[in-house]
Write a protein that holds these residues in place. Sequence first.
Motif, PDB file in Angstrom:
ATOM      1  N   PRO A 145       0.796  -1.308   0.055  1.00  0.00           N
ATOM      2  CA  PRO A 145       0.018  -0.104  -0.055  1.00  0.00           C
ATOM      3  C   PRO A 145       0.885   1.335  -0.084  1.00  0.00           C
ATOM      4  O   PRO A 145       2.079   1.314  -0.076  1.00  0.00           O
ATOM      5  CB  PRO A 145      -0.651  -0.139   1.277  1.00  0.00           C
ATOM      6  N   VAL A 146      -0.073   2.350   0.030  1.00  0.00           N
ATOM      7  CA  VAL A 146       0.796   3.626   0.181  1.00  0.00           C
ATOM      8  C   VAL A 146       1.596   3.552   1.590  1.00  0.00           C
ATOM      9  O   VAL A 146       0.860   3.343   2.514  1.00  0.00           O
ATOM     10  CB  VAL A 146      -0.251   4.967   0.204  1.00  0.00           C
ATOM     11  N   PRO A 147       2.856   4.008   1.633  1.00  0.00           N
ATOM     12  CA  PRO A 147       3.645   3.780   2.781  1.00  0.00           C
ATOM     13  C   PRO A 147       3.282   4.612   3.945  1.00  0.00           C
ATOM     14  O   PRO A 147       2.982   5.960   3.420  1.00  0.00           O
ATOM     15  CB  PRO A 147       5.069   3.954   2.490  1.00  0.00           C
ATOM     16  N   ASN A 148       3.170   4.209   5.049  1.00  0.00           N
ATOM     17  CA  ASN A 148       3.136   5.220   6.073  1.00  0.00           C
ATOM     18  C   ASN A 148       4.371   6.318   6.348  1.00  0.00           C
ATOM     19  O   ASN A 148       5.454   5.817   6.046  1.00  0.00           O
ATOM     20  CB  ASN A 148       2.968   4.469   7.431  1.00  0.00           C
ATOM     21  N   LEU A 190      11.290  -7.350   6.576  1.00  0.00           N
ATOM     22  CA  LEU A 190       9.944  -7.306   6.935  1.00  0.00           C
ATOM     23  C   LEU A 190       8.625  -7.136   5.968  1.00  0.00           C
ATOM     24  O   LEU A 190       7.694  -7.647   5.966  1.00  0.00           O
ATOM     25  CB  LEU A 190       9.763  -6.933   8.460  1.00  0.00           C
ATOM     26  N   LYS A 191       8.975  -5.963   5.469  1.00  0.00           N
ATOM     27  CA  LYS A 191       8.202  -5.246   4.444  1.00  0.00           C
ATOM     28  C   LYS A 191       7.907  -6.234   3.441  1.00  0.00           C
ATOM     29  O   LYS A 191       6.827  -6.290   2.823  1.00  0.00           O
ATOM     30  CB  LYS A 191       8.458  -3.951   4.121  1.00  0.00           C
ATOM     31  N   GLU A 243       2.248  -7.870   8.797  1.00  0.00           N
ATOM     32  CA  GLU A 243       2.711  -7.376  10.366  1.00  0.00           C
ATOM     33  C   GLU A 243       3.661  -6.281  10.309  1.00  0.00           C
ATOM     34  O   GLU A 243       3.738  -5.460  11.231  1.00  0.00           O
ATOM     35  CB  GLU A 243       3.631  -8.850  10.741  1.00  0.00           C
ATOM     36  N   PHE A 244       4.317  -6.048   9.187  1.00  0.00           N
ATOM     37  CA  PHE A 244       5.215  -4.882   9.272  1.00  0.00           C
ATOM     38  C   PHE A 244       4.378  -3.556   9.141  1.00  0.00           C
ATOM     39  O   PHE A 244       4.810  -2.541   9.788  1.00  0.00           O
ATOM     40  CB  PHE A 244       5.940  -4.812   7.923  1.00  0.00           C
ATOM     41  N   GLN A 245       3.073  -3.463   8.633  1.00  0.00           N
ATOM     42  CA  GLN A 245       2.156  -2.510   8.767  1.00  0.00           C
ATOM     43  C   GLN A 245       1.915  -2.247   9.951  1.00  0.00           C
ATOM     44  O   GLN A 245       1.592  -1.022  10.458  1.00  0.00           O
ATOM     45  CB  GLN A 245       1.233  -2.518   7.554  1.00  0.00           C
ATOM     46  N   ASP A 246       1.480  -3.081  10.803  1.00  0.00           N
ATOM     47  CA  ASP A 246       1.063  -3.143  12.349  1.00  0.00           C
ATOM     48  C   ASP A 246       2.300  -2.392  13.165  1.00  0.00           C
ATOM     49  O   ASP A 246       2.103  -1.765  13.826  1.00  0.00           O
ATOM     50  CB  ASP A 246       0.761  -4.261  12.713  1.00  0.00           C
ATOM     51  N   ASN A 286       2.245   1.205  14.887  1.00  0.00           N
ATOM     52  CA  ASN A 286       2.463   1.083  16.601  1.00  0.00           C
ATOM     53  C   ASN A 286       3.686   2.031  16.692  1.00  0.00           C
ATOM     54  O   ASN A 286       3.983   2.585  17.940  1.00  0.00           O
ATOM     55  CB  ASN A 286       2.625  -0.437  17.007  1.00  0.00           C
ATOM     56  N   ALA A 287       4.884   1.959  16.151  1.00  0.00           N
ATOM     57  CA  ALA A 287       6.102   2.267  16.075  1.00  0.00           C
ATOM     58  C   ALA A 287       5.861   4.166  15.850  1.00  0.00           C
ATOM     59  O   ALA A 287       6.621   4.700  16.943  1.00  0.00           O
ATOM     60  CB  ALA A 287       7.112   1.968  15.090  1.00  0.00           C
ATOM     61  N   GLN A 288       4.967   4.370  15.159  1.00  0.00           N
ATOM     62  CA  GLN A 288       4.795   5.949  15.026  1.00  0.00           C
ATOM     63  C   GLN A 288       3.997   6.334  16.202  1.00  0.00           C
ATOM     64  O   GLN A 288       4.613   7.468  16.936  1.00  0.00           O
ATOM     65  CB  GLN A 288       3.855   5.999  13.691  1.00  0.00           C
TER      66      GLN A 288
END
Length: 249
Positions: free
Chosen positions: A38-41, A58-59, A65-68, A72-74
């Motif tokens: 998808p469009v990256p965060n 991971l991506k 899982e990487f998207q999650d 969460n990291a943000q």
Amino acid sequence: MSLPRTLTAAVTKSCRPLLFGLCASVSLAGAALAQQAPVPNPFEAELMQAAPELFGFLKTNFLSEFQDLVVNAQMTHASGGDLSGLVQGHLLQLRKSYAAKVAVASDATLAALGDATISLTNAVLEGEGELACANYSVNGPAVFDGTPAAAKYEDLLLAQIVHVLVAARDGITAPTARQDASDADWQTLIDHMIALGMSNEALAGLAQQDPTNPALCGTMISLFQAMASEPTGAGARVRAQFFSQVAAL
């Protein structure tokens, strides 16, 4: 004499601490899971800059899982939370979630995981000495918290856990048909280790997992080497079982 069928201390029980900005020199080549990105965060770039091999892997291979993790990291970063702790917990949970897939990874991938584990154990043995390495092997890297040794092995720790995830990916994309390790396979491996010169005393120490045993790390290294060199296939079956069970811890 027989070894327990799971020797949990060979691989770190936690991957802490994980420093950003350190890059593990491991090969991440191979077939990726077919997923539409998808469009990256916007925060994704921060993670990629901090540890490009890890987060790139991971991506590519564990996209949801990487998207999650990015989300969460943000939030963690914005609130001033422990970003390294978040990533550590995410990696450990990911490893546990896909532990069963490690058992059907290829022999080559599992051999690379064994080599990474040997490299980590050797580095601690040479850098900290026998007793510290034994304690580290049984209790994990937390034994070095608050000491100068805490930051010395992070690259190797990261490389080792990434190798576990590479093995999981391998088991997902190209599972290897392999019989489960049997008690007879363990005995064959033990016999092979004895033929290579390991004593009954060393085997007993391996089974006991005593953190005060100065010979433990050397014996662990010999175990991984024997898994790789055992010629009948028993060692490879034990290795697949071993790393899968350890990954689930």
